[in-house]
Structures are given as C-alpha cells and as structure tokens.
Design an enzyme around this catalytic site. Structure first.
Site, PDB file in Angstrom:
ATOM      1  N   ALA B  84     -14.500   0.352  13.039  1.00 31.71           N
ATOM      2  CA  ALA B  84     -14.726  -0.685  12.040  1.00 31.71           C
ATOM      3  C   ALA B  84     -13.426  -1.361  11.624  1.00 31.71           C
ATOM      4  O   ALA B  84     -13.410  -2.547  11.308  1.00 31.71           O
ATOM      5  CB  ALA B  84     -15.427  -0.094  10.812  1.00 31.71           C
ATOM      6  N   THR B  85     -12.321  -0.626  11.632  1.00 32.22           N
ATOM      7  CA  THR B  85     -11.045  -1.246  11.279  1.00 32.22           C
ATOM      8  C   THR B  85     -10.737  -2.385  12.252  1.00 32.22           C
ATOM      9  O   THR B  85     -10.383  -3.492  11.836  1.00 32.22           O
ATOM     10  CB  THR B  85      -9.910  -0.201  11.296  1.00 32.22           C
ATOM     11  N   ASN B 164     -17.381   1.843   0.054  1.00 33.08           N
ATOM     12  CA  ASN B 164     -17.124   3.197   0.531  1.00 33.08           C
ATOM     13  C   ASN B 164     -16.873   4.195  -0.598  1.00 33.08           C
ATOM     14  O   ASN B 164     -17.100   5.376  -0.431  1.00 33.08           O
ATOM     15  CB  ASN B 164     -15.931   3.199   1.500  1.00 33.08           C
ATOM     16  N   CYS B 338      -8.479   7.094   2.328  1.00 33.31           N
ATOM     17  CA  CYS B 338      -7.278   6.410   2.797  1.00 33.31           C
ATOM     18  C   CYS B 338      -6.208   6.329   1.724  1.00 33.31           C
ATOM     19  O   CYS B 338      -5.043   6.165   2.023  1.00 33.31           O
ATOM     20  CB  CYS B 338      -7.622   5.000   3.256  1.00 33.31           C
TER      21      CYS B 338
END
Lengths: 133, 414, 368
Positions: B84-85, B164, B338
């Site tokens: 997805a990044t 998220n 993250c």
C-alpha cells in the site's frame, strides 16, 4: 523497546510508592514534568532532626523508564543529607538503569524532582535553621 | 481455523495478538494457495516461452480477477505493487506528475497515513499546492470543507477509506460524488478497509484505490492499485524498466505473492459479513467489560462509522508506553506502529482535538479473524489490572481524586 | 519431468528458503510494532540483514531491502540526484528506463563496455553517476567493474552496478568492488520473488523513491516483507554454502552443442562469463522455433529476456554487441541453476541436436 533488567525490576516492584503529607513542615515536595509531555513525577522527602532524609515517596505518570528512574531516586536519597541528595546526577541514574539514549530525559526528570523536593523543603524552613544547617 | 492445512499457526506462547491494524497473520488457506507457486510452479509470469511462465501468468490473472472482484472493478484496472505504501506513492505522485502542466493542487486530510502525507510533502517541494483538511472530533471529514477546498486546478483528492489508528470510515460515496462533479480524481487509501467494509469503485466514484496484502490476512510485500479505465486515469509510473503492469509498474511480478493477495481477497469477500458480525460482538464485549471495570476510559473516533475490529481507548492518567510495559501478555499498539518509536503523541488523535495528555494515554486494540472471546476476556483482565495499578501510582490520578483541576497547575515547560 | 534451464528469468525456490519463509509466515508481527510479536519480526529482518552483509561483504547499514531488483535499480539511478547519468548499452530496462536522459556507454563485440569511450566522456566532465551491470542477463558476460570504478572515481563520479544476475553465482565483495551502489535480487538466486536489496555505502545520502514510514532508515518506506526477506537470506546462505556445479555442466553442454551443430555460435564466449549462462545461436532457425521445440521436449529455455511485452523483438543486448540481426534472431539463452543436473543438460543437448537435424533434413528436401 527492550528494557534493562533493572528497569523491569523497578517497574514491577517499585520502591517507595506513596504520598507524604505535603503540608507538613518536615516534608518537601517536588512535582516536575507535564502531562502533555507524557511524564509527570512527584517526589517527596521527609527530613529528620539530624538533617538526613528519613523517608522518600514518589508517584509517576510515565513510561517504565520514568517510573524506574523515580523509584531508584527515592531509594538512593534515603539516609542522605539534602546536599548529598541534590548532588545526584541524572547520568548516574541513567547509567545504573542502562537507559537507552531516547530515555535519558527520564533520568533528567528524576534529578529535577529531587532538586525540586529539596528546594521545597528548604523554602519551608525558617531562615535561622536554614542558616544553621 | 481450517483443518488439514500444512501450516499451523504457531503456538509458541506468544502474547495475545490484538494489533490487527498493524499487520495480520497470513491466513493458512492463503499460505496453502501460495506454496505451490514458491516451489513447483515457480515460473516467471513474463516468460512467454514455456509452460512455467504460462502457468504463472494464469495464476497472476486469476489473482487479479479476485482482487478486482472485492472492489467491484474490472481485472484490467488492477495493477500489482509491493504494498500500500507504493500504491499510495504511485497514485499521488503518478497522477500529479502526469498532469503537472495543467493542474497543480492536491487535497488530502491531516489524518492520512504517513505515506500519503509524505508523498504530498514531496510534491509540495516540487511546487504543487496541497490543502490538508482537518477532521471533526469524531475523525470524519466535513464534506462542506471538502467542497470548499477543491479548486479549478485540483488534480486529485486523496482521502483514506478507514483510518489505521481509530478505525473510522469516511463517507466515500459522498466524497466520490463531489469529486466527480468537480472533475477531479478521487484516490482512497483502502488498506484498512478492504475486506472489512463493502467497497464498490463504481458506486462510490473512486478513481484510484490502494490495497495492502498484509492487512487482509494476505502476504507482506504485495499490494495493488486500482486505476480506473473509464474515464481513464492517466498517471506516470514510479518504477520503470520492463513495462509490466501496463507500463505503470515495472518489475517481475512475484507470482506467489499475487496469488496470496488474490486468495486473501476471495476469502475476505466470502466471509466479510459473518466476520464483521462476529468482531462487532467481540468489540462490544471488550468495551462493555473494560468500562464496567474502569472509570474514565474514553473512546477515540466515531462510535458508529467505524470498522468492527478497532477500538482506540484513552485510559486517563495512565501513560500508554508505561501501560504497554505492564500488559506483557498482549500485543497491542499505543498509537500507530509507524510512529510509536517516537515519543510524540499520535498526530491522528491530536487532529481529533484529543488533548496531548489524553493522547499519551491511548491504546489501539485491533481485533481480527483469530481473536476469541477468551482472548478478549484475558485482555480486559490484564488491562484493567495494570491501569488500576498504574493509577494508584499516578500523581495525576491522585490530584484528580483530591479535586485538583489539572489545568490550574503551572506545568514546567519540559 | 521438465528440465528447467531458465534460471536467469527466475530460479526455483531453494528448500532452505522455503523453510525460512514458512517459519516466518506462521508468525504475525509488523517489524515496526514495539511489542513482542513486532520485535520477533524485526529480529528476522535484522538477522537477514546480517546474512546479506556477511555474504556480500558490506556494512549492516548498507543493506536496504526493496521489492526486487527493478525497484533497487530505480532507487539507485534516481536516488543519487546525479544530473548526468551514464549507463551501458546492455543494461536491464530497469536501469536504462529509470533515467531516460541517460547517455549510453557503447559495448564491444564481446559485450564489454568501451572503457576508452567512458574515459573520454568522463573527462568532458559533469557525469554524476555511472551504472554498469556486473553480469549480463542474456549472455552472462562479466563487466570490468574495477576499471569502470577507477575511471569514474578519478573524475568524481559515483558507480552503481546491477548485480542481479551475478549475486549468488560468483563471489561478490561490495567493499572490494568499491562501488557506491549495488543491486541484488532474491529470485534469481533461489530466493522468493518480490524482494531484493540495494547496497549503498555507509552514510550515502540517498533520496527515497517510496516515502512515508521510517523503515530501512527512512530510505525505503513500507512494511518490510518479512517472510520474503527471511527467504532471501536463507537462499543467499545456501548459494554461498553449496559448491556450484553449474560451470562444469554448462561447459559440457556448450561443447556438445557446438559439436553437434556445425555453425552454431556462442555469444560472448571470448570473455569472462557467469558460469551458468549460455547464449547460443543456431543459424537459420528462429529462436522462437527452438524454444517451442525444446518446450515440447520438456525443456524450458528462453529467447532473450523475459519482460513484459512477450512480443518478438531483436535483443537490444545482442544488437549493442553488433551481432548480425539474422544471427541474433536465432539465439536462445540457456541458464542453469542450483538444481540443474547432468540429465537436464543431456536432454537439452539431445533435443537441440534433434531439431538441428530436422531442419537440416527439411532444407535438404526443399533443396532437392
């Protein structure tokens, strides 16, 4: 984040958690840090007649390293003079607990808490006794 | 857990896993589907010369159709990426670069995933203008603000489908309608949404949509980008040389990973409704028990527009990292995976107007396909016990109990 | 049983890599998560990084995991910020197309970069980066990287080498090569597809291609592909641990092919090549015909590089070497790997000879 055994020990079995009467003349209270920064330490000392720290208590809002730093600080300052307590350096705390660089600020906070408690106690004493000390 | 699979989920005494928004275990059925393509059917899908290649190509195309199906797209509109990044980087930079001569403005939201925000910042360095829309207290976008933000030269609007950290679902159909009316592309990062909520790129007027493998019980290292063909979305590739994926993404396609993503989508599509109902019940069980055990627990993000597998809770007066250290039997997250390496509180929670001190006390609890009632009960027990212990040693909790208003205190700048 | 002799397209997964991946697939954890599950995943990634650093003789921080060789090549060529880039005429498309304005270094008839041209171009100044592959995917020809590095560094230019085909097939030392950047890929050496690495010199300022996340020291955003990374490391370890028997098999095969078909030519035969690769031309028979005939006989080989289009094109690599177009159209690539056997090679030689005999026969008939 991997914590050192000593941090884990202090986190799981914190020494000297509690509260002393902040209004008592022989008690000094230090409250440092800020909730918005994620660390608040309250450290209290009770000073005996001979000028030695008889008892110390803490409460901490923060991560495991902050809790361990303040727990260790209360352990170290018991039985010391005010000057001896105030001379404890954050680097000694950080070294003893093997704090990683990102957690050094926890030991700084503990040093500040000791100094604040000592200052609070001294401010409460009449001028003469302070001079006699 | 399906029986008879060659791969059993490990039982190594690991903590209870409640971090399904960070990553999910690969479903054993997905692993089963992938394995032959690692070993005996290992061909390069671009080898047109022999049956190893043809077999791999067939498998990739089946997977592409499975991915397309879960979002109501045509297989030709799906390109495989490394995750997805990359999909998000490609969607934003690709569209912006292709149209750079005519359109120079981008609209996104402050609570987007870092890779969307960082791509936007990079485009700003290149001279694009970016509007970062705020969110309301419930984490949802204000559609009037969106309407007002779109300019004549807005090339793309990028709004994530599901956040998220707090799991809130943005009003995709409404956003899509606005974008279509205003003639700008609509990209959505659906990494946390695929397989959790129904998605239809046509009904929702979505032009580009990012998919992640490892958030939906598929493998890591694979994702997809949906790119609409009618009306056609034009974009400049990010990775070139080889011309695979219609020239939009070069590189040998990792057949087993493509197969895994396809199978993960197929399973999710079949089981979504049942799984959602089960997770909703588990989440209700968690929330009811924890709030019965503890006062001053606050839910972050909208209560109803939310995927069933997410709870984001603030345990007032207990610092999140300190709490994490106590709940050793649980794998949960304080803030996003993250950013938790840093000490700043979650920027998503801050965007909701959650005060910094409360942001520091939050945990993200992610429930998923393998979460059981027993795990929920055990997690509640561990969290409640540790929060109680830490509150007993929290100076803030003590002051509040004494009736002190924490705002009245002059906190030292630190 | 199929004889798979197309390892330069992709190599089957080594059992050790399969085991490592299955172990990793059975666990769940995002390496960025601070809890135990995340730390276990992080430990797998870091163990793999150590394996690669040892195998390719570089620092731990030098290893940036990517989604494969193509991404690593794109990152290398675009990440330096060099205004002027030189690439060899035989580079893979992922290097050539990463910088469309790149100037092309010609190669000689053996496929070796023209060092005189390079020296002259460097002397004119302004060159930021030189990218020359370590070994070619079609011919296996190995480039004189040490000379390229010496010339480039003398003029202050950086060097990238695409070692996708060389890694795991010949010993490689990133330190000794003295390049700034080197690409390696997993699936050419028996690791899984979907993972590769760019090796960079420590402290090298690289501009990321994928942004948004602090993975790989901020140089490559995106959740790490933990099982594939673990499989990559296991494959690298296996490739180094096992003696490579491909050179003897390949040399034997070439001897048989040349003996059975007079007029057959091996391209790049006069210079150093990878021990596993043969690029051989059977004059007068289209490569496609050869590939089909071998496929029917259960042998998988390739007519040039496997990329996206599938369309028949003259190999740019062979064209750059100045190989006559007619001859180039009759060249196939046979590439051996870790599981190739004498039986595979023998069957390949027989089937190829049989085709040659058939075409000769037909021509004889036609001529009559």
């Amino acid at each position: 984040m991997a914590y050192s055994d000593k941090v884990v020990d202090h986190y799981e079995n914190p020494r000297n958690v509690g509260t002393l009467d902040k209004n008592s003349g022989d008690v000094g209270t230090g409250l440092v840090g800020a909730p918005a920064c994620g660390d608040v330490m309250k450290l209290q000392i009770k000073v005996g007649a001979g000028g030695l720290i008889e008892d110390a208590k803490f409460k901490t809002f923060g991560c495991g390293s902050a809790i361990a730093s303040s727990s260790l600080a209360t352990e170290w300052i018991k039985g010391k003079t005010l000057d001896e307590a105030a001379s404890i350096r954050n680097t000694e705390i950080a070294q003893h607990l093997s704090l990683p660089p990102v957690k050094i600020h926890c030991s700084v906070l503990a040093e500040d808490a000791i100094k604040a408690a000592v200052a609070d106690y001294r401010a409460k004493q009449p001028k003469t006794s302070q001079a006699a000390e | 857990m399906p029986e008879g699979s060659a791969i059993e989920r490990n039982d190594t005494g690991y903590p209870i896993y409640l971090d399904y928004q960070a990553t999910t275990p690969t479903d054993p059925r997905v692993v089963e589907a992938m394995l032959p393509y690692f070993t005996e059917r290992f061909g390069n899908p671009h080898s047109r010369n022999h049956r190893y290649g043809w077999e791999a190509e067939d498998a990739v195309e089946t997977a592409r159709a499975q991915v397309a199906s879960i979002i109501g797209a045509d297989p030709k509109e799906v390109i495989f990426t490394s995750g997805a990044t990359e999909s998000n980087n490609l969607a934003l930079k690709g569209v912006a670069h292709f149209h750079r001569d005519k359109k120079r403005h981008i609209v996104t939201v402050v609570t987007e995933h870092k890779c969307v925000l960082d791509s936007c910042r990079y485009l700003e360095e290149e001279g694009f203008r970016v509007t970062y829309l705020p969110v309301q207290q419930n984490g949802l976008l204000d559609l009037d603000q969106l309407r007002a933000a779109i300019e004549d030269d807005t090339v793309i609007v990028s709004v994530m489908a599901v956040n998220n950290e707090i799991g809130v679902i943005q009003p995709l159909a409404e956003i899509g309608k606005i974008c279509r009316e205003r003639g700008t592309y609509f990209h959505t990062d659906a990494a946390q949404a695929v397989g959790k909520i129904p998605l239809d790129v046509n009904a929702m007027n979505i032009d580009l949509l990012s998919i992640s493998g490892h958030k939906i019980y598929g493998p890591k290292g694979i994702g997809a980008l949906y790119v609409r063909r009618k009306p056609r979305v034009r974009l400049q590739p990010l990775i070139t040389g080889g011309g695979q994926e219609r020239g939009l993404r070069s590189g040998t396609l990792p057949t087993p990973l493509c197969v895994g993503l396809g199978e993960a989508c197929a399973i999710a599509e079949r089981e979504m409704a049942g799984e959602a109902a089960r997770l909703e019940a588990l989440r209700a069980r968690f929330y009811e028990q924890i709030t019965a055990r503890l006062p001053e627990v606050y839910l972050n993000g909208d209560t109803t527009h939310r995927i069933p597998g997410n709870l984001n809770l603030s345990f007032a007066y207990v610092e999140g990292e300190g709490l994490m250290m106590g709940i050793k039997g649980l794998s949960v997250s304080s803030g996003s995976a993250c950013t938790s390496a840093s000490l700043e509180p979650s920027y998503v929670l801050r965007a909701l107007g959650v005060e910094e001190e409360m942001a520091h006390t939050s945990l993200r609890i992610g429930l998923g396909r393998y979460t059981t009632e027993a795990e929920v009960d055990a997690a509640v027990e561990q969290i409640a016990a540790n929060v109680s212990k830490l509150r007993a040693m929290s100076p803030l909790w003590e002051m509040v109990q004494e009736g002190v208003d924490l705002r009245s205190i002059q906190w030292a700048a630190h | 049983m199929m004889a798979y002799l197309d390892h330069n397209a992709t190599s089957p997964l080594r059992p050790a890599a399969r085991d490592a991946m299955i172990a990793a697939l059975a666990e769940c954890g995002n390496p960025s998560s601070p809890h135990a599950a995340g730390r276990a995943a992080r430990a797998r990634v870091e163990a793999a990084r150590r394996t690669l650093a040892l195998a390719f003789d570089c620092a731990l921080d030098s290893v940036i995991f990517t989604s494969g060789g193509t991404e690593a090549n794109n990152l290398a060529v675009r990440g330096t910020g060099a205004a002027t880039v030189l690439v060899s005429a035989v580079e893979h498309d992922s290097v050539r197309e990463a910088e469309r304005r790149a100037e092309v270094i010609p190669v000689d008839g053996n496929g070796i970069v023209d060092l005189e041209w390079l020296e002259a171009r460097l002397a004119r100044g302004g060159v930021g980066l030189v990218s020359v592959m370590l070994a070619n995917n079609e011919t296996g020809v190995i480039q004189p990287i040490a000379d390229v590095v010496r010339l480039a560094h003398a003029e202050g230019a950086l060097v990238h080498t695409d070692a996708t085909q060389a890694a795991g097939r010949i010993p490689l030392s990133f330190e000794s090569l003295d390049v700034e950047l080197m690409t390696v890929s997993a699936h050419k050496l028996g690791g899984p597809p979907g993972v590769g690495a760019l090796l960079v010199q420590e402290g090298f300022p690289l501009r990321p291609l994928l942004r948004g996340g602090r993975q790989e020291d901020g140089r490559r955003a995106g959740t790490e592909n933990v099982p594939a990374i673990a499989g990559f490391a296991a494959a690298v370890e296996a490739a180094l641990a096992t003696a490579d028997g491909t050179r003897a098999l390949r040399d034997g095969l070439e001897a048989r092919l040349l003996a059975s078909a007079p007029g057959a030519r091996i391209l790049g035969a006069l210079v150093d090549r990878l021990p596993n690769t043969t690029c051989i031309a059977m004059p007068g028979v289209a490569a496609e015909t050869q590939v089909m005939a071998l496929d029917l006989a259960g042998i998988a080989v390739s007519a040039g590089a496997a990329c996206s289009s599938g369309k028949v094109r003259t190999s740019p690599v062979l064209a750059a070497m100045g190989v006559d177009a007619e001859l180039a159209r009759s060249a196939i690539r046979i590439s051996l790997g870790w599981n190739s056997t004498a039986d595979d090679v023998g069957r390949c030689a027989e089937a190829w000879w049989a085709l040659w005999a058939r075409t000769r026969g037909r021509k004889t008939v036609q001529a009559a």
